[in-house]
Write a protein that holds these residues in place. Structure first.
Motif, PDB file in Angstrom:
ATOM      1  N   LEU A 130       6.723   4.888  -5.009  1.00  0.00           N
ATOM      2  CA  LEU A 130       7.377   6.727  -4.408  1.00  0.00           C
ATOM      3  C   LEU A 130       8.152   6.336  -3.748  1.00  0.00           C
ATOM      4  CD1 LEU A 130       4.403   8.914  -5.205  1.00  0.00           C
ATOM      5  CD2 LEU A 130       6.370   7.817  -6.388  1.00  0.00           C
ATOM      6  N   SER A 131       8.198   4.905  -2.729  1.00  0.00           N
ATOM      7  CA  SER A 131       8.802   5.076  -1.766  1.00  0.00           C
ATOM      8  C   SER A 131      10.523   5.008  -2.032  1.00  0.00           C
ATOM      9  CB  SER A 131       8.851   3.247  -0.703  1.00  0.00           C
ATOM     10  OG  SER A 131       8.877   2.395  -1.935  1.00  0.00           O
ATOM     11  N   THR A 132      11.171   5.193  -0.675  1.00  0.00           N
ATOM     12  CA  THR A 132      12.670   5.738  -1.042  1.00  0.00           C
ATOM     13  C   THR A 132      13.623   4.375  -1.711  1.00  0.00           C
ATOM     14  OG1 THR A 132      12.886   7.294   0.449  1.00  0.00           O
ATOM     15  CG2 THR A 132      14.807   6.265  -0.255  1.00  0.00           C
ATOM     16  N   ALA A 133      14.289   4.447  -2.621  1.00  0.00           N
ATOM     17  CA  ALA A 133      14.923   3.367  -2.686  1.00  0.00           C
ATOM     18  C   ALA A 133      16.303   3.810  -2.209  1.00  0.00           C
ATOM     19  CB  ALA A 133      14.895   3.011  -4.709  1.00  0.00           C
ATOM     20  N   GLY A 134      16.917   4.916  -2.540  1.00  0.00           N
ATOM     21  CA  GLY A 134      18.381   5.049  -2.594  1.00  0.00           C
ATOM     22  C   GLY A 134      18.610   6.835  -2.197  1.00  0.00           C
ATOM     23  N   ALA A 158      17.849  -0.571   2.455  1.00  0.00           N
ATOM     24  CA  ALA A 158      16.657  -1.698   2.248  1.00  0.00           C
ATOM     25  C   ALA A 158      16.065  -1.703   1.754  1.00  0.00           C
ATOM     26  CB  ALA A 158      17.230  -2.018   3.710  1.00  0.00           C
ATOM     27  N   THR A 159      14.841  -2.982   1.315  1.00  0.00           N
ATOM     28  CA  THR A 159      13.675  -2.578   0.659  1.00  0.00           C
ATOM     29  C   THR A 159      13.079  -3.341   0.986  1.00  0.00           C
ATOM     30  OG1 THR A 159      14.592  -4.210  -1.411  1.00  0.00           O
ATOM     31  CG2 THR A 159      14.457  -1.728  -1.961  1.00  0.00           C
ATOM     32  N   ALA A 160      11.380  -3.533   1.497  1.00  0.00           N
ATOM     33  CA  ALA A 160      10.498  -4.367   1.788  1.00  0.00           C
ATOM     34  C   ALA A 160       9.671  -4.450   1.377  1.00  0.00           C
ATOM     35  CB  ALA A 160      11.025  -4.295   3.816  1.00  0.00           C
ATOM     36  N   PRO A 161       8.614  -5.500   1.940  1.00  0.00           N
ATOM     37  CA  PRO A 161       7.095  -5.219   1.219  1.00  0.00           C
ATOM     38  C   PRO A 161       6.076  -4.133   1.800  1.00  0.00           C
ATOM     39  CG  PRO A 161       7.638  -7.392   1.341  1.00  0.00           C
ATOM     40  CD  PRO A 161       8.305  -7.125   1.832  1.00  0.00           C
ATOM     41  N   PRO A 162       5.543  -3.320   0.875  1.00  0.00           N
ATOM     42  CA  PRO A 162       4.795  -2.615   2.078  1.00  0.00           C
ATOM     43  C   PRO A 162       4.363  -3.140   3.787  1.00  0.00           C
ATOM     44  CG  PRO A 162       4.205  -1.868  -0.018  1.00  0.00           C
ATOM     45  CD  PRO A 162       5.061  -3.107   0.231  1.00  0.00           C
ATOM     46  N   LEU A 163       4.370  -2.286   4.450  1.00  0.00           N
ATOM     47  CA  LEU A 163       3.349  -2.672   5.947  1.00  0.00           C
ATOM     48  C   LEU A 163       2.075  -3.347   5.566  1.00  0.00           C
ATOM     49  CD1 LEU A 163       5.964  -1.834   8.868  1.00  0.00           C
ATOM     50  CD2 LEU A 163       5.965  -4.350   7.544  1.00  0.00           C
ATOM     51  N   ARG A 164       1.541  -3.044   6.510  1.00  0.00           N
ATOM     52  CA  ARG A 164      -0.207  -3.314   6.660  1.00  0.00           C
ATOM     53  C   ARG A 164      -0.190  -2.339   7.640  1.00  0.00           C
ATOM     54  NH1 ARG A 164      -3.631  -2.345   2.297  1.00  0.00           N
ATOM     55  NH2 ARG A 164      -2.661  -4.432   1.186  1.00  0.00           N
ATOM     56  N   LEU A 165      -1.353  -1.373   7.619  1.00  0.00           N
ATOM     57  CA  LEU A 165      -1.559  -0.659   8.572  1.00  0.00           C
ATOM     58  C   LEU A 165      -2.976   0.946   7.996  1.00  0.00           C
ATOM     59  CD1 LEU A 165      -0.419   1.831  10.830  1.00  0.00           C
ATOM     60  CD2 LEU A 165       0.228   3.598   9.575  1.00  0.00           C
ATOM     61  N   GLY A 166      -3.815  -0.114   9.162  1.00  0.00           N
ATOM     62  CA  GLY A 166      -5.121   0.426   8.279  1.00  0.00           C
ATOM     63  C   GLY A 166      -5.556  -0.381   8.372  1.00  0.00           C
ATOM     64  N   PRO A 167      -7.628  -0.499   7.419  1.00  0.00           N
ATOM     65  CA  PRO A 167      -7.774  -1.095   6.737  1.00  0.00           C
ATOM     66  C   PRO A 167      -7.388  -1.344   5.063  1.00  0.00           C
ATOM     67  CG  PRO A 167      -9.564   0.244   5.847  1.00  0.00           C
ATOM     68  CD  PRO A 167      -7.975   1.233   7.993  1.00  0.00           C
ATOM     69  N   ALA A 168      -7.951  -2.768   5.289  1.00  0.00           N
ATOM     70  CA  ALA A 168      -6.761  -3.614   3.647  1.00  0.00           C
ATOM     71  C   ALA A 168      -7.510  -2.973   2.447  1.00  0.00           C
ATOM     72  CB  ALA A 168      -6.952  -4.957   3.574  1.00  0.00           C
TER      73      ALA A 168
END
Length: 241
Positions: A45-49, A119-129
């Motif tokens: 569900l992250s934006t692709a375009g 532009a696409t990138a792997p999800p960042l980590r915010l909060g507990p894994a």
């Protein structure tokens, strides 16, 4: 013979009214065009375009321009002339400007000819894994918005979300917050300003107990469109975990 209704799984399109430029002779702007948009998304569900199309009564046909969509979010002069609207408001404007009946959404999508990839990138980590006990996944989304919220629009958001936030206190910096549980999945969100008036954002924390993403998709779209209907223009949806 049995007629099977085909339901489009995609969310409705986003509609905007394009206002005229202010001038000394006629300081009150009027609607002079319509813009229709749709974000494309990755599986998470992250934006692709972004796809868009616009129409003005002075043009011969609908036009598509990725640069115009970028300007709607970065050019202050153009940004001030773009107002989020419902489809009903767009239909009225289209008819009053001489366009007749606004085409249905499958037809409007055929006018998207200038796709703007993100532009696409792997999800960042915010909060507990790891998610809390009882949940199999934790996700964090941030939706960025252009334009600004007035005080009355912030108050309207607080009233709108009050039935679902169960008195959950807002964290420092947020202006409105809400909470919802559906089918065992939990959704918690906050709206805050980023920087010194640069942008607004919606932060959504999702705790998944089920294996379906339908509730997540509907919640993310509903919150984004709710803020759009309060005057903001979505820019992108990022995933942080």
């Amino acid at each position: 013979m049995t007629v099977v209704e085909v339901v489009d799984p995609r969310p409705p399109l986003d509609y905007y009214l394009l206002l005229s430029q202010r001038c000394n002779r006629d300081p009150a702007p009027v609607v002079e065009g319509i813009v229709v948009e749709e974000f494309t998304r990755h599986r998470d569900l992250s934006t692709a375009g972004l796809d868009s199309a616009g129409w003005t009564p002075t043009g011969a046909d609908w036009w598509s321009s990725a640069s115009f969509s970028r300007g709607m979010r970065t050019d202050r002069e153009l940004l001030a002339r773009v107002v989020p609207s419902s489809r009903g408001e767009a239909e009225n404007a289209y008819r009053q400007l001489g366009g007749g009946q606004l085409p249905e959404e499958p037809v409007l999508r055929t006018y998207f000819r200038d796709h703007q990839p993100f532009a696409t990138a792997p999800p960042l980590r915010l909060g507990p894994a790891q998610p809390p006990t009882g949940f199999h996944e934790r996700r964090v989304y941030r939706v960025l918005f252009a334009k600004d919220l007035r005080d009355d629009q912030v108050a309207s958001l607080r009233t709108l979300w009050q039935p679902t936030d169960n008195g959950t206190p807002r964290s420092p910096g947020s202006v409105a917050a809400g909470r919802r549980e559906q089918g065992g999945d939990q959704f918690t969100w906050e709206v805050r300003r980023l920087g010194r008036g640069l942008a607004w954002c919606l932060d959504l924390v999702v705790l998944l107990r089920t294996d379906t993403s339908a509730a997540l998709d509907a919640t993310l779209y509903g919150l984004t469109d709710g803020l759009r209907q309060h005057g903001l223009i979505p820019v992108t949806t990022e995933r942080f975990s």
